[in-house]
Motif scaffolding. Sequence first.
Motif, mmCIF file in Angstrom:
data_model
loop_
_atom_site.group_PDB
_atom_site.id
_atom_site.type_symbol
_atom_site.label_atom_id
_atom_site.label_comp_id
_atom_site.label_asym_id
_atom_site.label_seq_id
_atom_site.Cartn_x
_atom_site.Cartn_y
_atom_site.Cartn_z
ATOM 1 N N SER A 182 0.824 -1.045 0.115
ATOM 2 C CA SER A 182 -0.037 0.060 -0.076
ATOM 3 C C SER A 182 0.771 1.324 -0.024
ATOM 4 N N PRO A 183 0.315 2.472 -0.110
ATOM 5 C CA PRO A 183 1.141 3.482 -0.203
ATOM 6 C C PRO A 183 1.849 3.951 1.222
ATOM 7 N N ASP A 184 1.568 3.225 2.171
ATOM 8 C CA ASP A 184 2.360 3.586 3.265
ATOM 9 C C ASP A 184 3.277 2.569 3.695
ATOM 10 N N GLY A 185 3.530 1.688 2.677
ATOM 11 C CA GLY A 185 4.587 0.722 2.772
ATOM 12 C C GLY A 185 4.174 -0.505 3.408
ATOM 13 N N LYS A 186 2.978 -0.934 3.767
ATOM 14 C CA LYS A 186 2.617 -2.066 4.383
ATOM 15 C C LYS A 186 2.287 -3.082 3.062
ATOM 16 N N SER A 187 2.802 -4.332 3.796
ATOM 17 C CA SER A 187 2.664 -5.472 2.889
ATOM 18 C C SER A 187 1.225 -5.918 2.691
ATOM 19 N N HIS A 188 0.466 -6.189 1.431
ATOM 20 C CA HIS A 188 -0.873 -6.520 1.673
ATOM 21 C C HIS A 188 -0.965 -7.930 0.603
ATOM 22 N N GLY A 189 -1.680 -8.836 1.057
ATOM 23 C CA GLY A 189 -2.216 -9.953 0.214
ATOM 24 C C GLY A 189 -1.038 -10.958 0.400
ATOM 25 N N VAL A 190 -1.200 -12.154 -0.213
ATOM 26 C CA VAL A 190 -0.362 -13.259 -0.095
ATOM 27 C C VAL A 190 0.820 -12.818 -1.215
ATOM 28 N N LEU A 191 1.935 -13.434 -0.943
ATOM 29 C CA LEU A 191 2.963 -13.374 -1.847
ATOM 30 C C LEU A 191 2.916 -14.512 -2.885
ATOM 31 N N VAL A 192 3.039 -14.140 -4.328
ATOM 32 C CA VAL A 192 2.955 -15.137 -5.168
ATOM 33 C C VAL A 192 4.539 -15.659 -5.514
ATOM 34 N N PRO A 193 4.439 -16.959 -5.366
ATOM 35 C CA PRO A 193 5.710 -17.647 -5.610
ATOM 36 C C PRO A 193 5.932 -17.756 -7.139
ATOM 37 N N VAL A 194 7.419 -17.694 -7.415
ATOM 38 C CA VAL A 194 7.918 -17.730 -8.592
ATOM 39 C C VAL A 194 9.122 -18.587 -8.747
ATOM 40 N N ASP A 195 9.025 -19.455 -9.672
ATOM 41 C CA ASP A 195 10.353 -20.352 -9.691
ATOM 42 C C ASP A 195 11.894 -20.071 -9.830
ATOM 43 N N ALA A 196 11.895 -18.765 -10.197
ATOM 44 C CA ALA A 196 13.259 -17.873 -10.297
ATOM 45 C C ALA A 196 12.937 -16.544 -10.115
ATOM 46 N N HIS A 197 13.873 -15.535 -10.628
ATOM 47 C CA HIS A 197 13.603 -14.299 -10.591
ATOM 48 C C HIS A 197 12.606 -14.012 -11.490
ATOM 49 N N PRO A 198 11.725 -13.219 -11.021
ATOM 50 C CA PRO A 198 10.329 -12.756 -11.926
ATOM 51 C C PRO A 198 11.071 -11.537 -12.773
ATOM 52 N N GLU A 199 11.041 -11.627 -14.005
ATOM 53 C CA GLU A 199 11.340 -10.611 -14.774
ATOM 54 C C GLU A 199 10.104 -9.639 -15.436
ATOM 55 N N ALA A 200 9.622 -9.351 -16.649
ATOM 56 C CA ALA A 200 8.662 -8.758 -16.876
ATOM 57 C C ALA A 200 7.302 -9.657 -16.598
ATOM 58 N N TYR A 201 6.084 -8.931 -15.983
ATOM 59 C CA TYR A 201 4.943 -9.768 -15.787
ATOM 60 C C TYR A 201 3.843 -8.596 -16.293
ATOM 61 N N ALA A 202 2.669 -9.503 -16.190
ATOM 62 C CA ALA A 202 1.389 -8.363 -16.691
ATOM 63 C C ALA A 202 0.134 -8.978 -15.914
ATOM 64 N N PHE A 203 -0.524 -8.104 -15.411
ATOM 65 C CA PHE A 203 -1.919 -8.886 -14.645
ATOM 66 C C PHE A 203 -3.092 -8.635 -15.812
ATOM 67 N N GLU A 204 -3.953 -9.444 -15.302
ATOM 68 C CA GLU A 204 -5.444 -9.375 -15.976
ATOM 69 C C GLU A 204 -6.065 -8.325 -15.484
ATOM 70 N N LYS A 205 -6.825 -7.411 -16.269
ATOM 71 C CA LYS A 205 -7.664 -6.416 -15.507
ATOM 72 C C LYS A 205 -8.872 -6.804 -14.857
ATOM 73 N N HIS A 206 -9.626 -7.834 -15.360
ATOM 74 C CA HIS A 206 -10.827 -8.154 -14.825
ATOM 75 C C HIS A 206 -10.772 -9.633 -14.222
ATOM 76 N N GLY A 207 -9.533 -9.987 -13.792
ATOM 77 C CA GLY A 207 -9.399 -11.068 -13.272
ATOM 78 C C GLY A 207 -8.165 -11.549 -12.442
ATOM 79 N N PRO A 208 -7.765 -12.617 -11.656
ATOM 80 C CA PRO A 208 -6.852 -12.657 -10.735
ATOM 81 C C PRO A 208 -5.575 -13.359 -11.128
ATOM 82 N N LEU A 209 -5.259 -13.481 -12.491
ATOM 83 C CA LEU A 209 -4.196 -14.171 -13.215
ATOM 84 C C LEU A 209 -2.985 -13.169 -13.351
ATOM 85 N N VAL A 210 -1.942 -13.680 -13.235
ATOM 86 C CA VAL A 210 -0.565 -12.743 -13.523
ATOM 87 C C VAL A 210 0.303 -13.736 -14.382
#
Length: 381
Positions: A182-210
């Motif tokens: 959030s804008p105050d620096g607090k973490s929110h939601g779950v951490l999404v695990p990634v198999d190695a370092h995440p480079e570029a990524y893109a979010f769906e606008k109307h769904g929960p997928l990244v």
Amino acid sequence: MHPYGLRRRIRPAMVVIASIAALAATPAAAMPGRNEGFPPLVLKARVVLPNARGRMDHVAIDVKGHRLFLSAIGNGGSEGINIATDKYLRTITGFKEPQGEYYDEATNRLFVANGGNGMVDIFNGKTYRKVGTADYKMDADDMRYDPYLNKVAVGFSGQKFVDGHPIKGPGGEGDGAIGWLSPDGKSHGVLVPVDAHPEAYAFEKHGPLVYINVPDHHEIQVDNTVTGKVVARWPAPCGDNFSLALDARGHRLFVACRLPPTLVVFNTHTGEVVASVPKIDGTVDDAFYDAKRSRIYLLSGQGFVDVISKNNFDNYTLDARVPSRIGGRTGLFAPQLNELFVSVSNPKYAAANSTTKKAGFTSNLSSASSIPNELLVYKIH
């Protein structure tokens, strides 16, 4: 507690440059566009970044405030530009390898991700004073806005290759992640695990997928941002898949690879490869989808922007190769302004001026050291 990983992968050079001075001063040859006489991109302005050193990285925009913020790794700064006047504005300093930035219009906050210490620094967008921090331990990188969760996201940690050798974080190979704050620096939601370092990524606008590029595993990982679970892993048919862009309405994901240089198109419903465009540049580091014009823009470190047109959902053509400048491999597409911004690095200029506090330059383009880091502004047609 989620374990964290290490440093940015040092990417292998794709071409041998015989003369940095000659290449840096000379634009790449242009490829004609689909409509002769109407180039897709027209250079509008060149803005010198007087304090920037070394490699430039990701870019953030404040549309209403007419500001652009560019990550300058070499001098540990965020370079501010007034995009209404196309003039240099100011430099915020004190970062440890700034890699990603995001400006939040609703709160007037600027987020800067530090690869060197894993911190995300948060600034008041009016006063430029630091108002918060969030600790992601190691290698905080690309920052994006998640429209579904309405939060700011950061990719961090995970295995990378440094000098050709795999470097693992404390948690081992699969300790990369995407987190939200959030804008105050607090973490929110779950951490999404990634198999190695995440480079570029893109979010769906109307769904929960990244959709996440994981080049060290030669894959695109699909995660659910609500549950934090991995939904799918799509093998990349090519290597060094660092960049991607999403056509959410058309259900197509565009992945730019370097080995071999190819744009691969995935159907996001099925995970299948439905098209590919060969012979793109092999140093692409940023990709953007222009929904209005059905185009993909690929920013190349060799001195041009590849413009790819969508003929239909499963057919694409490399239509134009627009000159930029050697080192112009990151940037930002602003559909609200019909403009494309290209951030240009000049490693030789940085080396020549590394002992000075302020980079001086001349108008003589015969020497690479006389060409500073700069921002190229293109109007889109």
